[in-house]
Design an enzyme around this catalytic site. Structure first.
Site, PDB file in Angstrom:
ATOM      1  N   CYS A  94       0.858  -1.208   0.013  1.00  0.00           N
ATOM      2  CA  CYS A  94      -0.074   0.026   0.004  1.00  0.00           C
ATOM      3  C   CYS A  94       0.879   1.376   0.026  1.00  0.00           C
ATOM      4  O   CYS A  94       1.878   1.389   0.754  1.00  0.00           O
ATOM      5  CB  CYS A  94      -0.621  -0.165   1.088  1.00  0.00           C
ATOM      6  SG  CYS A  94      -2.078   1.555   1.507  1.00  0.00           S
ATOM      7  N   HIS A 136      -9.572  -3.726  -0.678  1.00  0.00           N
ATOM      8  CA  HIS A 136      -8.402  -2.892  -0.032  1.00  0.00           C
ATOM      9  C   HIS A 136      -8.704  -1.345   0.007  1.00  0.00           C
ATOM     10  O   HIS A 136      -8.788  -0.865   0.749  1.00  0.00           O
ATOM     11  CB  HIS A 136      -7.178  -3.294  -0.840  1.00  0.00           C
ATOM     12  CG  HIS A 136      -5.966  -2.693  -0.305  1.00  0.00           C
ATOM     13  ND1 HIS A 136      -4.785  -3.148  -0.102  1.00  0.00           N
ATOM     14  CD2 HIS A 136      -5.819  -1.077  -0.455  1.00  0.00           C
ATOM     15  CE1 HIS A 136      -3.943  -2.042   0.396  1.00  0.00           C
ATOM     16  NE2 HIS A 136      -4.616  -0.841   0.133  1.00  0.00           N
ATOM     17  N   GLU A 137      -9.278  -1.137  -1.419  1.00  0.00           N
ATOM     18  CA  GLU A 137      -9.682   0.594  -1.215  1.00  0.00           C
ATOM     19  C   GLU A 137     -10.867   0.909  -0.451  1.00  0.00           C
ATOM     20  O   GLU A 137     -10.956   1.929   0.051  1.00  0.00           O
ATOM     21  CB  GLU A 137      -9.712   0.935  -2.853  1.00  0.00           C
ATOM     22  CG  GLU A 137      -8.566   0.490  -3.681  1.00  0.00           C
ATOM     23  CD  GLU A 137      -7.190   1.064  -3.131  1.00  0.00           C
ATOM     24  OE1 GLU A 137      -7.333   2.032  -2.614  1.00  0.00           O
ATOM     25  OE2 GLU A 137      -6.338   0.231  -3.548  1.00  0.00           O
ATOM     26  N   HIS A 140      -9.689   1.701   3.115  1.00  0.00           N
ATOM     27  CA  HIS A 140      -9.146   2.875   3.179  1.00  0.00           C
ATOM     28  C   HIS A 140     -10.447   3.924   3.602  1.00  0.00           C
ATOM     29  O   HIS A 140     -10.238   4.870   4.393  1.00  0.00           O
ATOM     30  CB  HIS A 140      -8.690   3.315   1.845  1.00  0.00           C
ATOM     31  CG  HIS A 140      -7.319   3.014   1.819  1.00  0.00           C
ATOM     32  ND1 HIS A 140      -6.347   3.018   2.773  1.00  0.00           N
ATOM     33  CD2 HIS A 140      -6.487   2.240   0.585  1.00  0.00           C
ATOM     34  CE1 HIS A 140      -5.147   2.736   2.389  1.00  0.00           C
ATOM     35  NE2 HIS A 140      -5.318   2.004   1.174  1.00  0.00           N
TER      36      HIS A 140
END
Ligand code: ZN
Length: 167
Positions: A94, A136-137, A140
């Site tokens: 990342c 994953h995004e 965030h």
């Protein structure tokens, strides 16, 4: 548009829940330029995805491009509406945690609802690598970094050699 810079790992705003966007905020020219800048930043950095909070704007906007041959895809207010019980181990890094890589268990398949860059509702299914990127995004946007979920992480030096096993 000014150059976008990644926040350091220690930035408190990386740990905040980002806010939803209204369609009326998405369709304005200034925001369209911002989305273009996000896409450029992802491509320049050779990433497969980028979330707005990583460069300091805590709004629910991400861009993804799992394969270089894919068109970059903008997702506004993305929500996972369905996920497989099956999990797979995903090897991740990342921009917000430079030099660290780890194995994260992700859902093999997810269904995602979002707005596209024109503020129109889209829905799609992703599996394997593209599904990992989207998960994953979206993490965030909720202040979650992959190191929170990783079972094993390693720090690599510039040459790719293992410097330290973190856990
Ligand atoms: Zn990330």
């Amino acid at each position: 548009m000014e150059n976008l810079e990644f926040l350091p790992t220690s930035a408190p705003s990386l740990r905040e829940r980002s806010r939803e966007l209204e369609v009326s905020e998405v369709t304005v020219p200034e925001f369209q330029l911002y989305l273009d800048a996000l896409i450029r930043k992802m491509i320049e950095a050779r990433g497969v995805g980028l979330a707005s909070p990583q460069i300091g704007r805590n709004i629910r906007a991400v861009v993804v491009q799992p394969e270089p041959t894919d068109d970059p895809l903008v997702l506004i207010n993305p929500v996972i509406t369905k996920k497989s019980d099956a999990l797979l181990e995903s090897e991740e890094g990342c921009f917000s945690v430079p030099g660290t890589y780890g194995l994260v268990k992700r859902h093999k398949k997810v269904t995602v609802e979002a707005l596209n860059r024109h503020g129109r509702r889209i829905e799609f299914e992703a599996k394997n690598f593209p599904a990992f990127v989207v998960q994953h995004e979206i993490d965030h946007l909720d202040g979650i970094l992959f190191i929170d979920k990783a079972e094993k992480t390693v720090e690599l030096d510039e040459k790719g050699n293992v410097k330290k096993r973190v856990k």
